[in-house]
Write a protein that holds these residues in place. Structure first.
Motif, short mmCIF file in Angstrom:
data_model
loop_
_atom_site.label_atom_id
_atom_site.label_comp_id
_atom_site.label_asym_id
_atom_site.label_seq_id
_atom_site.Cartn_x
_atom_site.Cartn_y
_atom_site.Cartn_z
N HIS A 3 61.40 49.22 26.71
CA HIS A 3 60.87 48.49 25.39
C HIS A 3 61.02 49.28 24.03
O HIS A 3 60.94 48.86 22.93
CB HIS A 3 59.58 47.83 25.39
N GLN A 4 61.37 50.57 24.37
CA GLN A 4 61.46 51.49 23.12
C GLN A 4 62.90 51.87 22.78
O GLN A 4 63.27 52.83 22.11
CB GLN A 4 60.56 52.97 23.64
N SER A 8 55.50 51.02 33.01
CA SER A 8 56.37 50.45 32.49
C SER A 8 57.88 50.73 33.04
O SER A 8 57.99 52.01 33.53
CB SER A 8 56.28 50.77 30.91
N HIS A 21 68.48 48.69 30.80
CA HIS A 21 67.34 48.29 31.63
C HIS A 21 67.57 48.26 33.08
O HIS A 21 68.55 47.93 33.38
CB HIS A 21 66.77 47.11 31.06
#
Length: 189
Positions: free
Chosen positions: A101-102, A174, A186
């Motif tokens: 998510h970064q 995560s 991802h």
């Protein structure tokens, strides 16, 4: 009558004396998936007891564990970059291993030609490392605080070997952010 039109040749990338071109090397290495980290350090004060300088950050995919005893890591830094110059004078730095998510943070700190990092840190959630004083991202998979043990020039990069002084796992569950074939990726669950 013979054809006098010169043959058109397709230029091939010029190889290094050892035989591989930059394009061939880049294409081969792009097939190696890598984790993505944010390396940060803070400029030392201009004078003893003075205020610390600006925070500096860079996205790194060339980062690895080197040794367990003592705990050592290695990061490859582009020669003559702002981070290369800073780590030559500032031995303390930090690493935030980025979660998927970064991705915007990774993109932000990999921009070329930026003038100041101040704006890049402006809206990021981070804390200062207790040892390094450098920004450590909230929500990172893992964080390390390091002290440079050795630096080695290698082609157009500097290999910085750091002793790990502190380690934490703020968000260990995560999924990781990875870099593969020139893009952030991802991992599938």
């Amino acid at each position: 009558m013979p054809n006098t039109t010169p043959a058109t040749t397709v230029p091939h990338p010029a190889p290094h004396p050892e035989g591989v071109s930059n394009d061939e090397f880049r294409a081969a290495m792009s097939r190696l998936a890598a984790g993505v980290c944010l390396i940060t350090a803070t400029e030392p004060p201009l004078r003893a007891g003075g205020r610390a300088g600006e925070d500096v950050g860079m996205t790194a995919t060339a980062f690895m564990s080197v040794s367990m005893d003592p705990p050592l890591v290695l990061v490859s830094v582009r020669e003559d970059s702002r981070m290369d110059d800073l780590l030559a004078e500032q031995p303390l730095w930090s690493v935030s291993v980025l979660a998927d998510h970064q991705v915007q943070i990774a993109s932000r700190f990999s921009m070329k030609g930026r003038i100041s990092d101040r704006l890049l840190f402006a809206d990021l959630p981070y804390a200062r490392g207790e040892i390094s004083g450098a920004p450590i991202l909230t929500g990172a998979l893992a964080t390390l605080e390091c002290r440079t043990e050795n630096s080695v020039r290698a082609g157009d990069h500097t290999l910085v070997i750091g002793r790990v002084l502190a380690a934490a796992q703020p968000s260990p569950d995560s999924p990781p952010l990875t870099y593969f074939r020139g893009r952030y990726r991802h991992l599938a669950p």
